[in-house]
Design an enzyme around this catalytic site. Structure first.
Site, PDB file in Angstrom:
ATOM      1  N   SER B 217       0.815  -1.088  -0.208  1.00  0.00           N
ATOM      2  CA  SER B 217      -0.054  -0.025   0.200  1.00  0.00           C
ATOM      3  C   SER B 217       0.821   1.277  -0.002  1.00  0.00           C
ATOM      4  O   SER B 217       1.777   1.449   0.869  1.00  0.00           O
ATOM      5  CB  SER B 217      -0.888  -0.303   1.249  1.00  0.00           C
ATOM      6  OG  SER B 217      -0.077  -0.298   2.405  1.00  0.00           O
ATOM      7  N   GLY B 219      -0.216   4.344   0.212  1.00  0.00           N
ATOM      8  CA  GLY B 219      -0.958   5.479   0.724  1.00  0.00           C
ATOM      9  C   GLY B 219      -2.032   6.162  -0.538  1.00  0.00           C
ATOM     10  O   GLY B 219      -2.563   5.171  -1.062  1.00  0.00           O
ATOM     11  N   ASP B 249      -6.728  -1.329   6.655  1.00  0.00           N
ATOM     12  CA  ASP B 249      -7.514  -2.475   7.113  1.00  0.00           C
ATOM     13  C   ASP B 249      -8.539  -2.850   5.957  1.00  0.00           C
ATOM     14  O   ASP B 249      -9.005  -4.015   5.774  1.00  0.00           O
ATOM     15  CB  ASP B 249      -8.092  -1.994   8.505  1.00  0.00           C
ATOM     16  CG  ASP B 249      -7.063  -1.883   9.354  1.00  0.00           C
ATOM     17  OD1 ASP B 249      -5.696  -2.362   9.263  1.00  0.00           O
ATOM     18  OD2 ASP B 249      -7.250  -1.055  10.570  1.00  0.00           O
TER      19      ASP B 249
END
Lengths: 309, 309
Positions: B217, B219, B249
């Site tokens: 990930s 962001g 999550d």
């Protein structure tokens, strides 16, 4: 027994962090947790002094349950708290390990419903006859009428139970007019009440508002009291260094003990100053160093103040 | 059902204060409290997507009880947490109302005893046969062996259950060597694991260490994945503004849903990016804006990355 009232109990947490830096993330290296709110602290100190005490007020939610579980392990303190629907607040003291400075975060208290307040009044009336003295301590949670302490002072007086009031702001202003036996403001609370920053003048002024005696705590400088025996000043033999958390509550405990034992005012004040200083000296916040207390007791100077004003 | 493991659950508190000033006292104007720890957040999002989920891990003390009481009200999430003697940690996000910036205070987790860890392993083995997939999420509390996730990955593989790992540091390094189906590091975790700050190189390097697929990930820039279908990049149509809490999550929840539905990788990544962005856009931390999710789903661009390296 001595009854202490804490309407806005709290679960007091202390977090130690290496250094508090706003807008960043911190690992808390040490957590301590204890039941709090002034009256609970006073009751623990009274118990350590050999006085059975009962605590009443409100507790609710998961924090209230945790508080009561921990209170159950405090020797000599009986739990007469009332369950409420709202959650007892947490307070968090974030101690910066580098500087020792503390940043305080206080949750708001639970909203007390009119029924819960009525329930408390009924229970308080039932507890009064077995109390040798009552202490009314701390702030009011939302929902409790601002004249609450005035009402509780009058009920205690009607039952013939001496009453000490330790609060601030409007609840203090109204409470003092109901003629409590002792009020114990600190310098800021006293100035807010009377408009005067001159402690002796302010203490006497506060007494004229209705209290039988006013004992003002002046931090490291000790206590200044306007009593039926005149104005007295009690000063520790030397300044003490340490954690001042709970020092004011220890002074209240000593004043209550003096009230029920009916010791002379000079002795009461010496004991209150010695116990406060011994609390500052103790390594654990809110506890007191018994040896330091015994040692300081005879070394506190108590002097009469000029009877001007 | 989908099983999520959270060994270090937390009671997540958010405090709103007008302005955080170190070494002063603050009235908290608003308190919110929710059960936390990555796996619990993933389970709630899965339930919202229509997947029954079961959470396991540890909970203890008054905070553990509060967490479980609140979890009981989450629809579609079954509580299979194990009671431990230590107290579940609290995390506190202090939000500065003026700037919107957050200061985070994280308590340490409870100490897990060897018996508690053995008890967890037995319970995990019993839960595995009914799980369509397992997610292993977050940090390890003290006392849990650093190779814990490697062990849990191997047990899942032995039971034929696909497994996703979302952790960092040494537990990630060891866990990845046990050949999980998916690992989901963020850019920092990926750099720590591989020593490379070049995302594509680092993602491929991480995959060579044992994971069947690596989804990094990045962001607001979306996701970069090294999969059996090649290297893919998924990017939201436009940057989104809001609260990024729980966005990672949500991506994990989408990847798990894709895993059990066996959707193609391009679709899984598009869904993970859309759900992450919809979480950032939701007013409540950790929840997602369903309308935004549906809208974004077809507008995420998924492109193949050059097959160099």
């Amino acid at each position: 027994m001595i009854l202490t009232v804490t309407l806005n109990t709290a679960l007091d947490l202390t977090y130690r962090v290496p250094r508090l830096t706003p807008h960043s993330s911190h690992r808390v290296t040490e957590v301590t947790e204890r039941p709090g709110g002034k009256g609970l602290n006073v009751a623990r100190v009274l118990a350590a002094l050999g006085h059975e005490s009962t605590v009443t007020g409100f507790a609710g939610g998961a924090t209230g349950r945790a508080l009561r579980e921990q209170l159950a392990t405090a020797p000599g303190v009986r739990d007469a708290l009332l369950d409420v629907a709202g959650a007892t607040r947490r307070t968090i003291a974030v101690v910066d390990a580098e500087s020792g400075d503390t940043t305080q975060l206080n949750e708001p208290g639970p909203l007390i419903t009119p029924d819960e307040w009525s329930g408390f009044l009924a229970s308080y009336e039932q507890l009064l006859p077995s109390a040798a003295a009552v202490a009314l301590c701390g702030s009011l949670p939302p929902g409790v009428p601002v004249g609450a302490y005035a009402h509780l002072v009058r009920a205690a007086r009607a039952a013939g139970v001496p009453v000490l009031l330790d609060t601030s702001g409007e609840p203090l202003r109204r409470g003092i007019a109901a003629r409590p036996d002792i009020v114990k403001p600190n310098a800021d609370e006293l100035a807010e009440l009377t408009g005067s920053h001159e402690p002796l003048r302010a203490t006497r002024d506060a007494r004229r508002r209705g209290a039988h005696a006013v004992v003002a705590s002046l931090g490291a400088k000790g206590l200044l009291a306007a009593t039926p025996d005149g104005a007295l000043r009690a000063t520790p033999p030397a300044p003490v260094r340490g954690n001042p958390t709970g020092a004011g509550d220890s002074a209240v405990a000593a004043l209550l003990a003096g009230l029920v034992e009916n010791t002379p005012w000079r002795r009461r004040l010496a004991s209150a100053v010695a116990l406060s200083a011994a609390t500052v000296l103790a390594p654990v916040a809110g506890e007191f160093d018994r040896e330091a207390y015994e040692d300081l007791l005879d070394r506190v100077s108590v002097t009469e103040q000029a009877s001007a004003a």
